[in-house]
Write a protein that holds these residues in place. Structure first.
Motif, PDB file in Angstrom:
ATOM      1  N   GLN A 264      25.983 -27.638   2.129  1.00  0.00           N
ATOM      2  CA  GLN A 264      25.204 -28.112   3.258  1.00  0.00           C
ATOM      3  C   GLN A 264      24.537 -29.427   2.862  1.00  0.00           C
ATOM      4  N   GLU A 265      24.594 -30.390   3.755  1.00  0.00           N
ATOM      5  CA  GLU A 265      24.096 -31.733   3.461  1.00  0.00           C
ATOM      6  C   GLU A 265      22.622 -31.734   3.056  1.00  0.00           C
ATOM      7  N   ASN A 266      21.806 -30.903   3.686  1.00  0.00           N
ATOM      8  CA  ASN A 266      20.378 -30.896   3.352  1.00  0.00           C
ATOM      9  C   ASN A 266      20.144 -30.407   1.927  1.00  0.00           C
ATOM     10  N   ILE A 267      20.963 -29.471   1.446  1.00  0.00           N
ATOM     11  CA  ILE A 267      20.830 -28.995   0.068  1.00  0.00           C
ATOM     12  C   ILE A 267      21.229 -30.109  -0.901  1.00  0.00           C
TER      13      ILE A 267
ATOM     14  N   VAL B 232      34.810 -26.782 -13.940  1.00  0.00           N
ATOM     15  CA  VAL B 232      33.421 -27.171 -14.175  1.00  0.00           C
ATOM     16  C   VAL B 232      32.689 -25.959 -14.723  1.00  0.00           C
ATOM     17  N   ASP B 233      32.049 -26.145 -15.854  1.00  0.00           N
ATOM     18  CA  ASP B 233      31.246 -25.097 -16.470  1.00  0.00           C
ATOM     19  C   ASP B 233      29.789 -25.402 -16.174  1.00  0.00           C
ATOM     20  N   THR B 234      29.099 -24.455 -15.554  1.00  0.00           N
ATOM     21  CA  THR B 234      27.683 -24.652 -15.234  1.00  0.00           C
ATOM     22  C   THR B 234      26.834 -23.864 -16.223  1.00  0.00           C
ATOM     23  N   PRO B 235      25.591 -24.280 -16.384  1.00  0.00           N
ATOM     24  CA  PRO B 235      24.726 -23.474 -17.250  1.00  0.00           C
ATOM     25  C   PRO B 235      24.506 -22.111 -16.620  1.00  0.00           C
ATOM     26  N   GLY B 236      24.440 -21.102 -17.443  1.00  0.00           N
ATOM     27  CA  GLY B 236      24.179 -19.759 -16.934  1.00  0.00           C
ATOM     28  C   GLY B 236      22.697 -19.524 -16.787  1.00  0.00           C
ATOM     29  N   TRP B 237      22.375 -18.353 -16.313  1.00  0.00           N
ATOM     30  CA  TRP B 237      20.974 -17.961 -16.210  1.00  0.00           C
ATOM     31  C   TRP B 237      20.831 -16.636 -16.925  1.00  0.00           C
ATOM     32  N   TRP B 238      19.602 -16.265 -17.256  1.00  0.00           N
ATOM     33  CA  TRP B 238      19.374 -14.968 -17.877  1.00  0.00           C
ATOM     34  C   TRP B 238      19.758 -13.913 -16.868  1.00  0.00           C
ATOM     35  N   CYS B 239      20.637 -13.010 -17.262  1.00  0.00           N
ATOM     36  CA  CYS B 239      21.256 -12.085 -16.314  1.00  0.00           C
ATOM     37  C   CYS B 239      20.277 -11.190 -15.574  1.00  0.00           C
ATOM     38  N   ASP B 240      19.101 -10.952 -16.119  1.00  0.00           N
ATOM     39  CA  ASP B 240      18.129 -10.095 -15.440  1.00  0.00           C
ATOM     40  C   ASP B 240      17.010 -10.890 -14.762  1.00  0.00           C
ATOM     41  N   PHE B 241      17.104 -12.213 -14.781  1.00  0.00           N
ATOM     42  CA  PHE B 241      16.061 -13.043 -14.176  1.00  0.00           C
ATOM     43  C   PHE B 241      16.405 -13.361 -12.728  1.00  0.00           C
ATOM     44  N   SER B 242      15.407 -13.360 -11.885  1.00  0.00           N
ATOM     45  CA  SER B 242      15.614 -13.781 -10.498  1.00  0.00           C
ATOM     46  C   SER B 242      15.762 -15.302 -10.483  1.00  0.00           C
ATOM     47  N   ALA B 243      16.246 -15.819  -9.372  1.00  0.00           N
ATOM     48  CA  ALA B 243      16.370 -17.271  -9.237  1.00  0.00           C
ATOM     49  C   ALA B 243      14.994 -17.928  -9.333  1.00  0.00           C
ATOM     50  N   GLN B 244      13.975 -17.232  -8.890  1.00  0.00           N
ATOM     51  CA  GLN B 244      12.606 -17.749  -8.959  1.00  0.00           C
ATOM     52  C   GLN B 244      12.178 -17.981 -10.412  1.00  0.00           C
ATOM     53  N   ASP B 245      12.666 -17.147 -11.338  1.00  0.00           N
ATOM     54  CA  ASP B 245      12.301 -17.257 -12.745  1.00  0.00           C
ATOM     55  C   ASP B 245      13.187 -18.218 -13.531  1.00  0.00           C
ATOM     56  N   THR B 246      14.229 -18.740 -12.906  1.00  0.00           N
ATOM     57  CA  THR B 246      15.145 -19.673 -13.561  1.00  0.00           C
ATOM     58  C   THR B 246      14.563 -21.082 -13.466  1.00  0.00           C
ATOM     59  N   SER B 247      14.751 -21.863 -14.508  1.00  0.00           N
ATOM     60  CA  SER B 247      14.175 -23.216 -14.528  1.00  0.00           C
ATOM     61  C   SER B 247      14.753 -24.081 -13.407  1.00  0.00           C
ATOM     62  N   LYS B 248      13.950 -25.039 -12.962  1.00  0.00           N
ATOM     63  CA  LYS B 248      14.393 -25.974 -11.920  1.00  0.00           C
ATOM     64  C   LYS B 248      15.615 -26.749 -12.394  1.00  0.00           C
TER      65      LYS B 248
ATOM     66  N   VAL C 224      13.075 -36.879 -11.084  1.00  0.00           N
ATOM     67  CA  VAL C 224      12.996 -36.516 -12.504  1.00  0.00           C
ATOM     68  C   VAL C 224      13.431 -37.691 -13.368  1.00  0.00           C
ATOM     69  N   GLU C 225      14.518 -38.367 -12.981  1.00  0.00           N
ATOM     70  CA  GLU C 225      14.991 -39.517 -13.765  1.00  0.00           C
ATOM     71  C   GLU C 225      13.975 -40.646 -13.755  1.00  0.00           C
ATOM     72  N   GLU C 226      13.317 -40.880 -12.601  1.00  0.00           N
ATOM     73  CA  GLU C 226      12.293 -41.913 -12.537  1.00  0.00           C
ATOM     74  C   GLU C 226      11.119 -41.578 -13.446  1.00  0.00           C
ATOM     75  N   ARG C 227      10.700 -40.308 -13.440  1.00  0.00           N
ATOM     76  CA  ARG C 227       9.603 -39.896 -14.319  1.00  0.00           C
ATOM     77  C   ARG C 227      10.002 -40.073 -15.771  1.00  0.00           C
ATOM     78  N   PHE C 228      11.227 -39.678 -16.104  1.00  0.00           N
ATOM     79  CA  PHE C 228      11.713 -39.804 -17.476  1.00  0.00           C
ATOM     80  C   PHE C 228      11.779 -41.273 -17.879  1.00  0.00           C
ATOM     81  N   LEU C 229      12.277 -42.124 -16.990  1.00  0.00           N
ATOM     82  CA  LEU C 229      12.371 -43.548 -17.268  1.00  0.00           C
ATOM     83  C   LEU C 229      10.981 -44.136 -17.462  1.00  0.00           C
ATOM     84  N   GLY C 230      10.018 -43.709 -16.636  1.00  0.00           N
ATOM     85  CA  GLY C 230       8.644 -44.172 -16.782  1.00  0.00           C
ATOM     86  C   GLY C 230       8.065 -43.782 -18.120  1.00  0.00           C
TER      87      GLY C 230
ATOM     88  N   GLU D  29      15.533 -34.678  -5.902  1.00  0.00           N
ATOM     89  CA  GLU D  29      14.827 -34.086  -7.042  1.00  0.00           C
ATOM     90  C   GLU D  29      15.324 -34.697  -8.352  1.00  0.00           C
ATOM     91  N   LYS D  30      16.623 -34.879  -8.476  1.00  0.00           N
ATOM     92  CA  LYS D  30      17.198 -35.466  -9.691  1.00  0.00           C
ATOM     93  C   LYS D  30      16.718 -36.909  -9.861  1.00  0.00           C
TER      94      LYS D  30
END
Length: 192
Positions: free
Chosen positions: A162-165, A34-50, A176-182, A172-173
């Protein structure tokens, strides 16, 4: 790295915001990569898009019942600063603290024929890169052998999120899909 493992061009190498999964036989064994999208190497997780953070979290569900190994890739030609170390720590931590027992560091080289080996990369990398190597129990050599050994070390147990995550990510997904569908429905009615 996924293309290298599978021995063929399966993944696009341009930037993207979604995960992709490919299957292949390597050394007589079926592998799911599985290939996941990367993040900007110097950005904190807070600065990474949702979106990117959500994809990192949902990537776990693309390997049923869960992944055995996470590969943390580091460009050998780039300086691995304390800032980059913190960025890696924060992004990997999105998956929970238990994820580190399933991680292997992989050094990538711009020219696959010109590399100096993992030990030399660690020597040049300094304190921050040694921290990452130690956090992953210094698993960075002979990739397929290391993957198999790590699977055995973990008693063939997959990483379990972890189940809560998982629930929060799925919710959240769904929102977002409901908003997009709307938005699609409204657009359809607005068109002549």
């Amino acid at each position: 790295v996924g293309n290298l493992i599978l021995g063929k061009e399966e993944f696009v190498t341009r930037e993207r915001t979604s995960c992709s999964r490919r299957l292949g036989v390597v050394a007589g064994r079926w592998l799911t990569v599985v290939d996941t999208p990367g993040w900007w190497c110097d950005f904190s997780a807070q600065d990474t898009s949702k979106l990117v953070k959500r994809e990192i979290l949902s990537s776990v569900s693309l390997c049923s019942p869960g992944p055995h190994v996470f590969l943390v890739t580091v460009k050998a030609s780039s300086a691995f600063s304390e800032r980059r170390r913190r960025a890696v720590e924060e992004h990997v931590a999105l998956l929970g603290e238990k994820v580190w027992s399933h991680c292997i560091v992989v050094f990538t080289f711009a020219d696959r024929f010109e590399h100096s080996g993992a030990e030399k990369c660690l020597e040049r990398g300094g304190k921050a890169l040694r921290w990452l190597s130690d956090k992953c129990s210094q698993r960075f050599k002979e990739l397929l052998v290391k993957i198999q050994n790590l699977v055995m070390e973990n008693g063939n147990r997959v990483f379990e999120m972890q189940e809560n995550i998982l629930q929060a990510t799925a919710e959240e997904k769904r929102r977002v899909e409901e908003r997009f569908l709307g938005v699609q429905v409204r657009l359809r009615f607005l068109q002549p």
